[in-house]
Design a protein around this motif. Sequence first.
Motif: not given
Lengths: 395, 395
Positions: B44, B74-76, B80, B110-112
């Motif tokens: 991850t 892990f911000t999808g 990126h 996990g936070e933008p």
Amino acid sequence: MPAIAGVHLTALKAGIKYKGRDDLLLVRLAPDSSVAGVFTRSTTASAPVQWSRDVVGRGKARAILINSGNANTFTGKQGHADVKRTAAMAGRIGGCKASEVLIASTGVIGEPLPVDRIERALSRIKSRARTASWLQAAKAIGTTDTYPKGASFRVDIAGSPVMLSGIAKGSGMIAPDMATMLAFVFTDARIPPGILDELLRESARESFNSITVDSDTSTSDSLILAATGQAGNPAPKSKSDPSLKAFRTALKELMTDLAIQVVRDGEGASKFITVDVIGANSTANARKAALSVANSPLVKTAIAGEDANWGRIVMAVGKSGAPLDQQKLCVSIGGIAIARSGGRVSGYDEREVATHLEGANIQIEVDLGVGRSRARVWTCDLTHDYISINADYRT
Amino acid sequence: MPAIAGVHLTALKAGIKYKGRDDLLLVRLAPDSSVAGVFTRSTTASAPVQWSRDVVGRGKARAILINSGNANTFTGKQGHADVKRTAAMAGRIGGCKASEVLIASTGVIGEPLPVDRIERALSRIKSRARTASWLQAAKAIGTTDTYPKGASFRVDIAGSPVMLSGIAKGSGMIAPDMATMLAFVFTDARIPPGILDELLRESARESFNSITVDSDTSTSDSLILAATGQAGNPAPKSKSDPSLKAFRTALKELMTDLAIQVVRDGEGASKFITVDVIGANSTANARKAALSVANSPLVKTAIAGEDANWGRIVMAVGKSGAPLDQQKLCVSIGGIAIARSGGRVSGYDEREVATHLEGANIQIEVDLGVGRSRARVWTCDLTHDYISINADYRT
């Protein structure tokens, strides 16, 4: 918990380490009892474990001698001599050979076993003493446990009612494989040793081998299953014998119950955590990912702090090496979806998860998104009390 | 610490998470600088890690943009896109393409990423700003670090003096492989990318990949080595080029120095622990046993409590699965032999070991007794402060 025909318990105060409480348990089994065992895989297994592996290998035993307060581990030749001596002593009382006596010890590592104290305690046993209760027995084998652990079931085998009762002790140094320090399960069913061994291994996988407190595996872990045969049921032909169906289910439930009692009493635990990993490409990988989450100090401290820091779950799954698809990975806590498709769920409201984390039973689910295999493991949080208990265990 | 020719540092306050302190570092590198990198093996891995792996693969870079306070993990797809956008922005300031900009982010998962704040901070950079100090740079990349981490060396390559300077940040989630969250080492030496990569991997093994704080591996771990070529030395032909001898040694020492600074600052650490395993049948098994001791919560809490509970070291070695001979196993703490030949040394006096444990530097040595291979790892103890820091990290 009801007595088991053919099982006689004697709890004694030997003063091995603890004062003013029982710390020695002698279990006497009816003639021709079958036994099976699963032990620690540690390469520094204790002298009692090495001894008991041999006894179990023969499939028959007449007694089990268990002490708390001293693990008799890494005690050299003296340790092995001490095991032999206590087994012989218990054999004299039980009317059997030393080679028919299982030994289990739990407590501090590396200190010589005070055999004289054990001898003195055993010599006080009256020939016609009544059996002790399961509660007394469970208390005698405990160390840092905060409560005694036991469970009981009643089922039928081919029309004969049979009983199952077990006791266990934890509560630190809990990790697969094995996962508890000591557990003893008794039944009055008649089951040949080979089948008993298969039944024990089958149930251990999803019970004692699926719990973890701190990833530390003890040198003394022992799980024993003894069957006295007093129930008079016809002996089953194989593990898959239809007459065993209810018994197998009961055995698994009993062992899972005991295992959960152990982890709930994890040293310093304030919360009980169930980790489910689904969508893995194999059971082994599901288990690997679940144990990585369950053993992560950062996940466990976040839960102790009731902090919905789900990113640490992502981290723990990532470090496990279990194959996953980042674009399909899902994480939920307490049934509330937090992350999906490689990122946080839009409109995610942390308050709901925060409320769940205030409770005592925490549920974590991770979908790896690469298959249909799953695994469940149980653990507890990592708190200040774990540090307090373990920073100064020996004093 | 001296400046490195061809390395320009700018530290900025972007207000990503922390207020009133620098949290963004832009490193500009001279044209034609070589770069090499080692990254987390997590499945991850963060968006910045995935981006920087590609940049390093091309062997050349002109800038590094590092932020603390948000890991952009892990911000999808947004994560990126954010990496690409910040790389383009840094490229505009550095006069290079986005594909020549390395990105590293550390902080919450996990936070933008608040890209706007990073943009605003970068837009404030003056065209002729003087370079920041290494101290300012090291502070800007820190999170829970209690002190800035840096080290410097000066050596010759074929008669040309060259400089090496590095900074790092820890301090939880430290485990091989990789072992630190972020480390950046710079040199003005001229070294082609392929050789630089080999040198980095060689040094990483015995430095950053030999430390552990809590066995948790970050999703963001990045170790970057950049060589600006401004020293004017003749380029070496291979890793084994005789002219590189002193440089290789210095690089290893510098990285070990930084790695030890990271582990000394392990979250909540009160004691620094060196674990040596000798007498193993392979380096891999020596390392496995050493890491098992270094990661054992029960060993680490005992040391925090200054308790000479050496039995837990035996337990940890045993659970590692590394082959050993119980009759030859030796354990010593602070150079004092405690156990030998399967048991405690006769006449062992715990007071000497207790005195050693009162110090801040703890030495553990285990001889497995089955070969001549060895490994050394560094770790710290597990204290109440680790729990305090991590139970409530995000608030």
